[in-house]
Design a protein around this motif. Structure first.
Motif, PDB file in Angstrom:
ATOM      1  N   VAL A 102       0.811  -1.229  -0.164  1.00  0.00           N
ATOM      2  CA  VAL A 102       0.151  -0.130  -0.155  1.00  0.00           C
ATOM      3  C   VAL A 102       0.834   1.213   0.119  1.00  0.00           C
ATOM      4  O   VAL A 102       1.615   1.348   0.857  1.00  0.00           O
ATOM      5  CB  VAL A 102      -0.869  -0.008   1.260  1.00  0.00           C
ATOM      6  CG1 VAL A 102      -1.788   1.141   1.114  1.00  0.00           C
ATOM      7  CG2 VAL A 102      -1.778  -1.275   1.479  1.00  0.00           C
ATOM      8  N   PHE A 103       0.676   2.180  -0.775  1.00  0.00           N
ATOM      9  CA  PHE A 103       1.098   3.269  -0.882  1.00  0.00           C
ATOM     10  C   PHE A 103       0.848   4.306   0.456  1.00  0.00           C
ATOM     11  O   PHE A 103      -0.438   4.566   0.678  1.00  0.00           O
ATOM     12  CB  PHE A 103       0.906   4.422  -1.965  1.00  0.00           C
ATOM     13  CG  PHE A 103       1.109   5.618  -2.113  1.00  0.00           C
ATOM     14  CD1 PHE A 103       2.686   6.067  -2.263  1.00  0.00           C
ATOM     15  CD2 PHE A 103       0.290   6.685  -1.894  1.00  0.00           C
ATOM     16  CE1 PHE A 103       2.978   7.659  -2.134  1.00  0.00           C
ATOM     17  CE2 PHE A 103       0.465   8.108  -1.812  1.00  0.00           C
ATOM     18  CZ  PHE A 103       1.588   8.424  -2.011  1.00  0.00           C
ATOM     19  N   VAL A 104       1.757   4.903   0.917  1.00  0.00           N
ATOM     20  CA  VAL A 104       1.551   5.834   2.047  1.00  0.00           C
ATOM     21  C   VAL A 104       2.362   7.028   1.993  1.00  0.00           C
ATOM     22  O   VAL A 104       3.471   7.040   1.386  1.00  0.00           O
ATOM     23  CB  VAL A 104       1.541   5.043   3.583  1.00  0.00           C
ATOM     24  CG1 VAL A 104       0.750   4.070   3.793  1.00  0.00           C
ATOM     25  CG2 VAL A 104       3.336   4.685   3.480  1.00  0.00           C
ATOM     26  N   TYR A 105       1.657   7.910   2.537  1.00  0.00           N
ATOM     27  CA  TYR A 105       2.546   9.369   2.361  1.00  0.00           C
ATOM     28  C   TYR A 105       2.474   9.840   3.932  1.00  0.00           C
ATOM     29  O   TYR A 105       1.629   9.605   4.677  1.00  0.00           O
ATOM     30  CB  TYR A 105       1.710  10.451   1.489  1.00  0.00           C
ATOM     31  CG  TYR A 105       0.368  11.140   2.047  1.00  0.00           C
ATOM     32  CD1 TYR A 105       0.470  12.220   2.708  1.00  0.00           C
ATOM     33  CD2 TYR A 105      -0.664  10.604   1.561  1.00  0.00           C
ATOM     34  CE1 TYR A 105      -0.649  12.807   3.220  1.00  0.00           C
ATOM     35  CE2 TYR A 105      -1.869  11.133   1.908  1.00  0.00           C
ATOM     36  CZ  TYR A 105      -1.969  12.199   2.709  1.00  0.00           C
ATOM     37  OH  TYR A 105      -3.073  12.655   3.289  1.00  0.00           O
ATOM     38  N   ALA A 106       3.490  10.747   4.157  1.00  0.00           N
ATOM     39  CA  ALA A 106       3.898  11.318   5.653  1.00  0.00           C
ATOM     40  C   ALA A 106       3.068  12.596   5.711  1.00  0.00           C
ATOM     41  O   ALA A 106       3.147  13.683   5.166  1.00  0.00           O
ATOM     42  CB  ALA A 106       5.340  11.226   5.934  1.00  0.00           C
ATOM     43  N   ALA A 107       2.066  12.749   6.730  1.00  0.00           N
ATOM     44  CA  ALA A 107       1.480  14.164   6.848  1.00  0.00           C
ATOM     45  C   ALA A 107       1.936  14.646   8.133  1.00  0.00           C
ATOM     46  O   ALA A 107       1.933  14.063   9.226  1.00  0.00           O
ATOM     47  CB  ALA A 107      -0.222  13.615   6.991  1.00  0.00           C
ATOM     48  N   SER A 146      -0.606   8.669   6.599  1.00  0.00           N
ATOM     49  CA  SER A 146       0.065   8.210   7.536  1.00  0.00           C
ATOM     50  C   SER A 146       0.818   9.501   8.516  1.00  0.00           C
ATOM     51  O   SER A 146       1.119  10.595   8.111  1.00  0.00           O
ATOM     52  CB  SER A 146       1.188   7.479   7.162  1.00  0.00           C
ATOM     53  OG  SER A 146       2.195   7.128   8.260  1.00  0.00           O
ATOM     54  N   TYR A 147       0.510   9.388   9.800  1.00  0.00           N
ATOM     55  CA  TYR A 147       1.088  10.053  10.721  1.00  0.00           C
ATOM     56  C   TYR A 147       2.247   9.592  11.368  1.00  0.00           C
ATOM     57  O   TYR A 147       2.077   8.678  12.613  1.00  0.00           O
ATOM     58  CB  TYR A 147      -0.060  10.711  11.688  1.00  0.00           C
ATOM     59  CG  TYR A 147      -1.271  11.388  11.144  1.00  0.00           C
ATOM     60  CD1 TYR A 147      -1.052  12.744  10.790  1.00  0.00           C
ATOM     61  CD2 TYR A 147      -2.379  11.152  10.976  1.00  0.00           C
ATOM     62  CE1 TYR A 147      -1.820  13.662  10.372  1.00  0.00           C
ATOM     63  CE2 TYR A 147      -3.281  11.586  10.179  1.00  0.00           C
ATOM     64  CZ  TYR A 147      -2.999  12.990  10.046  1.00  0.00           C
ATOM     65  OH  TYR A 147      -4.250  14.063   9.482  1.00  0.00           O
ATOM     66  N   PRO A 148       3.343   9.672  11.058  1.00  0.00           N
ATOM     67  CA  PRO A 148       4.409   9.024  11.519  1.00  0.00           C
ATOM     68  C   PRO A 148       4.829   9.479  12.949  1.00  0.00           C
ATOM     69  O   PRO A 148       5.257   8.500  13.837  1.00  0.00           O
ATOM     70  CB  PRO A 148       5.970   9.299  10.892  1.00  0.00           C
ATOM     71  CG  PRO A 148       5.179   9.815   9.188  1.00  0.00           C
ATOM     72  CD  PRO A 148       3.924  10.491   9.775  1.00  0.00           C
ATOM     73  N   ASP A 149       4.528  10.570  13.469  1.00  0.00           N
ATOM     74  CA  ASP A 149       4.729  11.019  14.670  1.00  0.00           C
ATOM     75  C   ASP A 149       3.683  11.538  15.387  1.00  0.00           C
ATOM     76  O   ASP A 149       3.678  11.576  16.856  1.00  0.00           O
ATOM     77  CB  ASP A 149       5.633  12.068  14.725  1.00  0.00           C
ATOM     78  CG  ASP A 149       7.119  11.583  14.026  1.00  0.00           C
ATOM     79  OD1 ASP A 149       7.656  10.581  14.403  1.00  0.00           O
ATOM     80  OD2 ASP A 149       7.847  12.480  13.221  1.00  0.00           O
ATOM     81  N   LEU A 150       2.624  11.727  14.993  1.00  0.00           N
ATOM     82  CA  LEU A 150       1.373  12.785  15.577  1.00  0.00           C
ATOM     83  C   LEU A 150       0.394  11.476  16.123  1.00  0.00           C
ATOM     84  O   LEU A 150       0.049  10.453  15.411  1.00  0.00           O
ATOM     85  CB  LEU A 150       0.848  13.612  14.646  1.00  0.00           C
ATOM     86  CG  LEU A 150       2.053  14.696  14.286  1.00  0.00           C
ATOM     87  CD1 LEU A 150       1.435  15.623  13.271  1.00  0.00           C
ATOM     88  CD2 LEU A 150       2.312  15.678  15.506  1.00  0.00           C
ATOM     89  N   PHE A 151      -0.497  12.136  16.776  1.00  0.00           N
ATOM     90  CA  PHE A 151      -1.687  11.372  17.287  1.00  0.00           C
ATOM     91  C   PHE A 151      -1.530  10.124  17.724  1.00  0.00           C
ATOM     92  O   PHE A 151      -2.277   9.133  17.295  1.00  0.00           O
ATOM     93  CB  PHE A 151      -2.675  11.493  15.969  1.00  0.00           C
ATOM     94  CG  PHE A 151      -2.996  12.790  15.648  1.00  0.00           C
ATOM     95  CD1 PHE A 151      -3.341  14.126  16.552  1.00  0.00           C
ATOM     96  CD2 PHE A 151      -2.517  13.172  14.146  1.00  0.00           C
ATOM     97  CE1 PHE A 151      -3.748  15.187  15.884  1.00  0.00           C
ATOM     98  CE2 PHE A 151      -2.931  14.447  13.719  1.00  0.00           C
ATOM     99  CZ  PHE A 151      -3.238  15.523  14.363  1.00  0.00           C
ATOM    100  N   GLN A 152      -0.425   9.860  18.475  1.00  0.00           N
ATOM    101  CA  GLN A 152      -0.194   8.580  18.965  1.00  0.00           C
ATOM    102  C   GLN A 152      -1.004   8.165  20.261  1.00  0.00           C
ATOM    103  O   GLN A 152      -1.226   9.204  20.951  1.00  0.00           O
ATOM    104  CB  GLN A 152       1.258   8.277  19.173  1.00  0.00           C
ATOM    105  CG  GLN A 152       1.932   8.454  17.916  1.00  0.00           C
ATOM    106  CD  GLN A 152       1.592   7.674  16.730  1.00  0.00           C
ATOM    107  OE1 GLN A 152       1.477   6.282  17.223  1.00  0.00           O
ATOM    108  NE2 GLN A 152       1.880   7.931  15.646  1.00  0.00           N
ATOM    109  N   PRO A 153      -1.332   6.874  20.418  1.00  0.00           N
ATOM    110  CA  PRO A 153      -0.749   5.720  19.704  1.00  0.00           C
ATOM    111  C   PRO A 153      -1.750   5.274  18.689  1.00  0.00           C
ATOM    112  O   PRO A 153      -1.536   4.350  17.873  1.00  0.00           O
ATOM    113  CB  PRO A 153      -1.047   4.428  21.003  1.00  0.00           C
ATOM    114  CG  PRO A 153      -2.114   5.073  21.630  1.00  0.00           C
ATOM    115  CD  PRO A 153      -1.991   6.655  21.484  1.00  0.00           C
TER     116      PRO A 153
END
Length: 387
Positions: free
Chosen positions: A146-151, A340-347
């Motif tokens: 799946v293609f993902v981009y970083a927001a 994709s949110y690599p760093d935000l809105f975790q977990p």
């Protein structure tokens, strides 16, 4: 077989970040557990769901309306024809009884959150990853890649161009080939400087998308479009109010590049009106409908049917939200990818542990259900609600 309980807790996902329209200093999200009486591998099957960022938690609506409609229904009426599993469409119909059409408001988020948990439970009962279950039901081959981009690229107190560039560089270094930043929360000259700084930083290693979060009136939108069209952007997102289809249509005259919108449209009727009246171009533009905010996958399937009737391919859909539910839909139904949110809105954001981005794509792991159990920080929070 039946649903024995539906539990909700409202969790903070607060952050000092802001986009052009809102800040996230008091943002919340609903976490839902749909508890069944089915046992798999010695553990009771529980389906989990949550709503996407940007819309607040829906505890009131879930607890006061939608939860009890499911629990009060005859359990047999919520099963598929052979009684071997829950039926998401029948459960959706039970939730929506006595609801008038139109005026979607926040109820679409409440229903979408429960719907996510229902599908998680259904796939776990079948002991399949949701993306494979969806592909099987559609008679197609699932594609786990799946293609993902970083927001990211939000405005943040004290965040200068160097910090913004470092953030975007970190995404490229993690394998992303498309990165996204916010615009519209500063002057046009300041945003142009920020854009040029990021483009210089990422060079030819990645493409840049920009997101105005629906901020612009027509005059400002035209000014930004004329400025932005000189750059090789991946897309120009949410230019004006999501329901101002005339503004969206007008922008095609001023912006020849790709546009993206749809994350704040919450039904298949909204999607149809966007395509009919919003001037969106099926050869270059992108649709960002988010099932978690728009009545769930049951409604998303209707939306895909509408798009097909109007000549749009599902490959032009890259949902908003950055959650694993849309990843499964993308892999199972052939969408164009996922945010994709690599760093935000975790977990809640991100992927199962060990999943890496390579050349802008991830490979879906073969985990039953949506795959929440593969993300250790998230499943701990979910199981605390269920247990």
């Amino acid at each position: 077989m039946k649903i024995v309980d539906i539990r909700e807790v409202t969790k903070p996902i607060a952050s000092p970040i802001r986009n052009a329209y809102i800040d996230f200093s008091k943002m919340t999200a609903s976490l839902v557990a749909v508890v069944t009486d089915v046992v798999r591998d010695g553990r009771r099957v529980v389906g989990y769901g949550f709503n996407s960022n940007g819309r607040y938690g829906q505890g009131g609506l879930i607890r006061e309306r939608f939860r009890d409609r499911i629990l009060d229904a005859d359990p047999a009426s919520l099963l598929n024809d052979d009684g071997s599993n829950l039926d998401a469409h029948k459960i959706w119909a039970a939730m929506m009884q006595n609801e008038k059409p139109g005026g979607h408001g926040e109820r679409s988020v409440a229903v979408g959150t429960i719907d996510m948990a229902v599908w998680d439970a259904i796939a776990k009962i079948e002991e399949k990853p949701l993306f494979r279950l969806l592909a099987d039901r559609k008679g197609r081959e699932a594609d786990p890649r799946v293609f993902v981009y970083a927001a990211g690229g939000y405005y943040y107190p004290g965040k200068d161009d160097t910090a913004l560039c470092n953030e975007m560089r970190s995404y490229v270094n993690r394998g992303y080939t498309v990165v996204k930043m916010k615009i519209g929360g500063a002057s046009i000259d300041e945003d142009q400087r920020r854009i040029e700084a990021v483009l210089t930083e990422i060079g030819t290693e990645a493409q840049l998308a920009v997101d105005a979060n629906g901020r612009f009136d027509l005059e400002t939108a035209i000014a930004y479009a004329k400025m932005l069209r000189q750059y090789p952007l991946f897309w120009f997102e949410e230019i004006g109010d999501p329901l101002d289809y005339q503004l969206q249509a007008a922008m095609a005259e001023f912006y020849p590049g790709s546009m993206a919108t749809g994350e704040n449209l919450f039904s298949h009727q909204d999607a149809r009106n966007l395509i009919r009246h919003g001037g969106m171009r099926p050869d270059r533009d992108w649709l960002q409908f988010d099932c978690a905010l728009s009545y769930g996958l049951v409604e998303y399937l209707r939306t895909l049917d509408v798009l097909d009737q109007l000549g749009w391919s599902p490959t032009r859909c890259i949902p908003h939200g950055g959650h694993q539910m849309s990843l499964n839909i993308a892999a199972g139904l052939g969408l164009g990818g996922n945010e994709s949110y690599p760093d935000l809105f975790q977990p809640y954001g991100g992927f199962p542990d060990g999943v890496q981005v390579e050349e802008g794509h991830i490979l879906m792991p073969d985990l039953p259900g949506i795959g929440f159990e593969g993300k250790s920080d998230l499943i701990d929070v979910m199981r605390a609600l269920a247990d």
